[in-house]
Design a protein around this motif. Structure first.
Motif, PDB file in Angstrom:
ATOM      1  N   ALA A   1      10.867  -3.931   0.493  1.00  0.00           N
ATOM      2  CA  ALA A   1      10.091  -2.963   0.460  1.00  0.00           C
ATOM      3  C   ALA A   1      10.346  -2.145  -0.888  1.00  0.00           C
ATOM      4  O   ALA A   1       9.507  -1.498  -1.611  1.00  0.00           O
ATOM      5  CB  ALA A   1       9.987  -2.115   1.628  1.00  0.00           C
ATOM      6  N   ILE A   2      11.680  -2.193  -0.990  1.00  0.00           N
ATOM      7  CA  ILE A   2      12.109  -1.007  -2.158  1.00  0.00           C
ATOM      8  C   ILE A   2      11.824  -1.763  -3.517  1.00  0.00           C
ATOM      9  O   ILE A   2      11.538  -0.985  -4.539  1.00  0.00           O
ATOM     10  CB  ILE A   2      13.780  -0.769  -2.046  1.00  0.00           C
ATOM     11  N   GLN A   3      11.886  -3.064  -3.654  1.00  0.00           N
ATOM     12  CA  GLN A   3      11.562  -3.641  -4.829  1.00  0.00           C
ATOM     13  C   GLN A   3      10.269  -3.423  -5.227  1.00  0.00           C
ATOM     14  O   GLN A   3       9.718  -3.302  -6.279  1.00  0.00           O
ATOM     15  CB  GLN A   3      11.972  -5.199  -4.727  1.00  0.00           C
ATOM     16  N   LEU A   4       9.073  -3.363  -4.269  1.00  0.00           N
ATOM     17  CA  LEU A   4       7.735  -3.146  -4.409  1.00  0.00           C
ATOM     18  C   LEU A   4       7.563  -1.624  -4.981  1.00  0.00           C
ATOM     19  O   LEU A   4       7.061  -1.641  -5.990  1.00  0.00           O
ATOM     20  CB  LEU A   4       6.940  -3.172  -3.249  1.00  0.00           C
ATOM     21  N   PHE A   5       8.336  -0.939  -4.312  1.00  0.00           N
ATOM     22  CA  PHE A   5       8.241   0.624  -4.934  1.00  0.00           C
ATOM     23  C   PHE A   5       9.009   0.569  -6.354  1.00  0.00           C
ATOM     24  O   PHE A   5       8.036   1.332  -7.148  1.00  0.00           O
ATOM     25  CB  PHE A   5       9.147   1.507  -3.643  1.00  0.00           C
ATOM     26  N   ASN A   6       9.942   0.020  -6.489  1.00  0.00           N
ATOM     27  CA  ASN A   6      10.456   0.196  -7.806  1.00  0.00           C
ATOM     28  C   ASN A   6       9.966  -0.468  -8.946  1.00  0.00           C
ATOM     29  O   ASN A   6       9.781   0.052  -9.932  1.00  0.00           O
ATOM     30  CB  ASN A   6      12.020  -0.535  -7.794  1.00  0.00           C
ATOM     31  N   ARG A   7       9.155  -1.467  -8.806  1.00  0.00           N
ATOM     32  CA  ARG A   7       8.402  -1.789  -9.753  1.00  0.00           C
ATOM     33  C   ARG A   7       6.993  -1.065 -10.109  1.00  0.00           C
ATOM     34  O   ARG A   7       6.718  -0.890 -10.996  1.00  0.00           O
ATOM     35  CB  ARG A   7       7.784  -3.445  -9.202  1.00  0.00           C
ATOM     36  N   GLU A   8       6.595  -0.550  -8.983  1.00  0.00           N
ATOM     37  CA  GLU A   8       5.560   0.580  -9.316  1.00  0.00           C
ATOM     38  C   GLU A   8       6.149   1.778 -10.062  1.00  0.00           C
ATOM     39  O   GLU A   8       5.355   2.242 -11.068  1.00  0.00           O
ATOM     40  CB  GLU A   8       5.124   1.118  -7.982  1.00  0.00           C
TER      41      GLU A   8
ATOM     42  N   GLU B   1       0.752  -1.153   0.114  1.00  0.00           N
ATOM     43  CA  GLU B   1      -0.089   0.137  -0.189  1.00  0.00           C
ATOM     44  C   GLU B   1       0.766   1.359   0.008  1.00  0.00           C
ATOM     45  O   GLU B   1       0.517   2.221  -0.632  1.00  0.00           O
ATOM     46  CB  GLU B   1      -0.793  -0.007   1.390  1.00  0.00           C
ATOM     47  N   TYR B   2       1.965   1.240   0.597  1.00  0.00           N
ATOM     48  CA  TYR B   2       2.883   2.394   1.007  1.00  0.00           C
ATOM     49  C   TYR B   2       3.620   2.600  -0.488  1.00  0.00           C
ATOM     50  O   TYR B   2       3.663   3.809  -0.988  1.00  0.00           O
ATOM     51  CB  TYR B   2       3.720   2.132   2.040  1.00  0.00           C
ATOM     52  N   ALA B   3       3.930   1.780  -1.096  1.00  0.00           N
ATOM     53  CA  ALA B   3       4.697   1.855  -2.519  1.00  0.00           C
ATOM     54  C   ALA B   3       3.688   2.262  -3.268  1.00  0.00           C
ATOM     55  O   ALA B   3       4.023   3.325  -4.192  1.00  0.00           O
ATOM     56  CB  ALA B   3       5.146   0.394  -2.869  1.00  0.00           C
TER      57      ALA B   3
ATOM     58  N   TYR C   1      18.947  -0.117  -8.459  1.00  0.00           N
ATOM     59  CA  TYR C   1      18.994  -1.199  -7.565  1.00  0.00           C
ATOM     60  C   TYR C   1      19.804  -2.513  -8.170  1.00  0.00           C
ATOM     61  O   TYR C   1      20.581  -2.972  -7.883  1.00  0.00           O
ATOM     62  CB  TYR C   1      17.448  -1.860  -7.396  1.00  0.00           C
ATOM     63  N   GLY C   2      19.418  -2.849  -9.585  1.00  0.00           N
ATOM     64  CA  GLY C   2      20.099  -3.541 -10.233  1.00  0.00           C
ATOM     65  C   GLY C   2      21.414  -3.475 -10.507  1.00  0.00           C
ATOM     66  O   GLY C   2      22.471  -4.471 -10.308  1.00  0.00           O
ATOM     67  N   ILE C   3      21.800  -1.943 -10.576  1.00  0.00           N
ATOM     68  CA  ILE C   3      23.355  -1.921 -10.947  1.00  0.00           C
ATOM     69  C   ILE C   3      24.206  -2.024  -9.599  1.00  0.00           C
ATOM     70  O   ILE C   3      25.181  -2.576  -9.690  1.00  0.00           O
ATOM     71  CB  ILE C   3      23.548  -0.451 -11.448  1.00  0.00           C
TER      72      ILE C   3
END
Length: 381
Positions: free
Chosen positions: A265-272, A209-211, A294-296
């Motif tokens: 949590a960061i991955q959720l945000f990045n996908r959004e 929800e936060y993402a 993130y990937g780099i």
């Protein structure tokens, strides 16, 4: 000066020996003298201006004169930077410094705090340490310029550019050729969601929800940039904050393994954010792209030796016991082998790491580094 005049005289003598006739000699001298006197001419940058938005990863002095704990205008910050401690949270170059070099700018993009008038035509850095997408983010550290505040500053800058260029159409055409880079979100987790003592967001939102809430606000803010002329926009994803020395010291089971709760949590945000970028590209004339920080970062951590790095879980400068302090302790000597460190302090990369990330942002090393294009191709549009 005497040496240069002597060289010019020798060259003219040599030309005379090869061209005995007066007119060809005169014509040749007229063609050559400007180059002889002025030296090599530097090519123009690939784009007319570069505008930067973000947090402490790219702040280069906007927090220097505000009442904030998030400041870096003292040694050992800047120990490897030509101008010393300018406010960069690094020993040397930040990623946007590297990108500005690769774009062909002769000087680094200056902070908005000291940029006005004609100087704005080359761009400005609006970033502020501790800033977030949400206005309240980072407030426990004192004053900072949220992303909303950075956009307000940019709007004021656009008004100045309109006055300089004469009308809104000319300004819009000019800005449409510029590069914009935006890197927000780290503090909305580090200095908001994962700080329940100061903020209620973690009790009000699940990570999903936060993402979503963050990205919705982010999208509206980026649309405002678009409405004020931004067309070529690189959106920098959030890196692996669960691998920072501070979080490793506090929450890692062995001081080496990254903190999964943070990175998930960061991955959720990045996908959004990736989906948000795709949606924004439906705007007329818009060219948004996503840089996969993130990937780099993940690739660097997995293969540090490939980049000449050796230490990946500790900061190079003194940050107190167990890397518990956010910034470097003032005037404490840092490690001598900082080119081998991934992190400069408890959160921020060294110049060595920033060079890698900046280069891969500008020209992708892997197909996953940028989507749909890297900054070098964005500049060519």
């Amino acid at each position: 000066m005497a040496c240069k005049e002597q060289q010019h005289s020798m060259l003219i003598t040599a030309i005379r020996q090869r061209l005995p006739h007066g007119r060809p000699l005169l014509l040749l001298l007229l063609l050559l003298l400007p180059q002889l006197l002025l030296g090599p001419v530097r090519s123009a940058p690939q784009v007319p201006c570069y505008f930067i938005f973000g947090d402490s990863l790219v702040d280069n002095g906007n927090n220097n004169n505000i009442a904030s704990l998030a400041r870096a205008n003292y040694p050992p910050y800047g120990i490897d930077f030509s101008a010393g401690a300018t406010g960069r949270f690094c020993n040397g170059l930040t990623t946007v410094d590297v990108i500005s070099q690769l774009l062909g700018f002769e000087d680094y993009i200056p902070p908005y705090a000291r940029t006005r008038g004609q100087d704005l035509l080359g761009g400005a850095n609006f970033a502020s340490a501790a800033a977030g997408i949400r206005d309240e983010t980072g407030q426990q550290l004192g004053a900072r310029i949220s992303f909303g505040g950075q956009i307000q500053n940019y709007v004021q800058a656009v008004q100045q550019i309109v006055e300089i260029l004469g009308d809104e159409d000319s300004a819009a055409d000019y800005l449409s050729k510029c590069i914009f880079s935006v890197g927000m979100g780290s503090n909305d987790y580090l200095n908001n969601y994962f700080m329940p003592t100061f903020y209620s967001t973690s009790s009000r939102y699940t990570p999903d929800e936060y993402a979503t809430a963050l990205t919705q606000q982010y999208s509206q803010q980026l649309r405002t940039l678009y409405n004020y002329g931004a067309r070529k926009v690189a959106v920098i994803g959030v890196g692996q904050i669960g691998c920072s020395p501070n979080e490793l010291a506090r929450l890692s089971t062995d001081g080496v393994t990254c903190v999964g709760q943070f990175n998930s949590a960061i991955q959720l945000f990045n996908r959004e954010v990736v989906q948000m970028v795709n949606d924004l590209n439906s705007l007329d004339g818009a060219h948004f792209t996503y840089i996969n920080a993130y990937g780099i970062f993940q690739n660097i951590l997995a293969n540090p030796g490939d980049y000449g790095l050796r230490v990946t879980n500790r900061g190079c400068c003194g940050v107190g016991r167990n890397n518990g302090q956010i910034t470097c302790l003032p005037y404490q000597p840092p490690c001598p082998n900082r080119r081998e460190f991934l992190f400069w302090d408890a959160f921020h990369p060294t110049e060595a790491a920033n060079i890698i990330i900046g280069r891969r942002s500008y020209r992708a090393q892997s197909s996953s580094d940028a989507s749909p294009m890297d900054i070098s191709h964005l500049a060519q549009l």
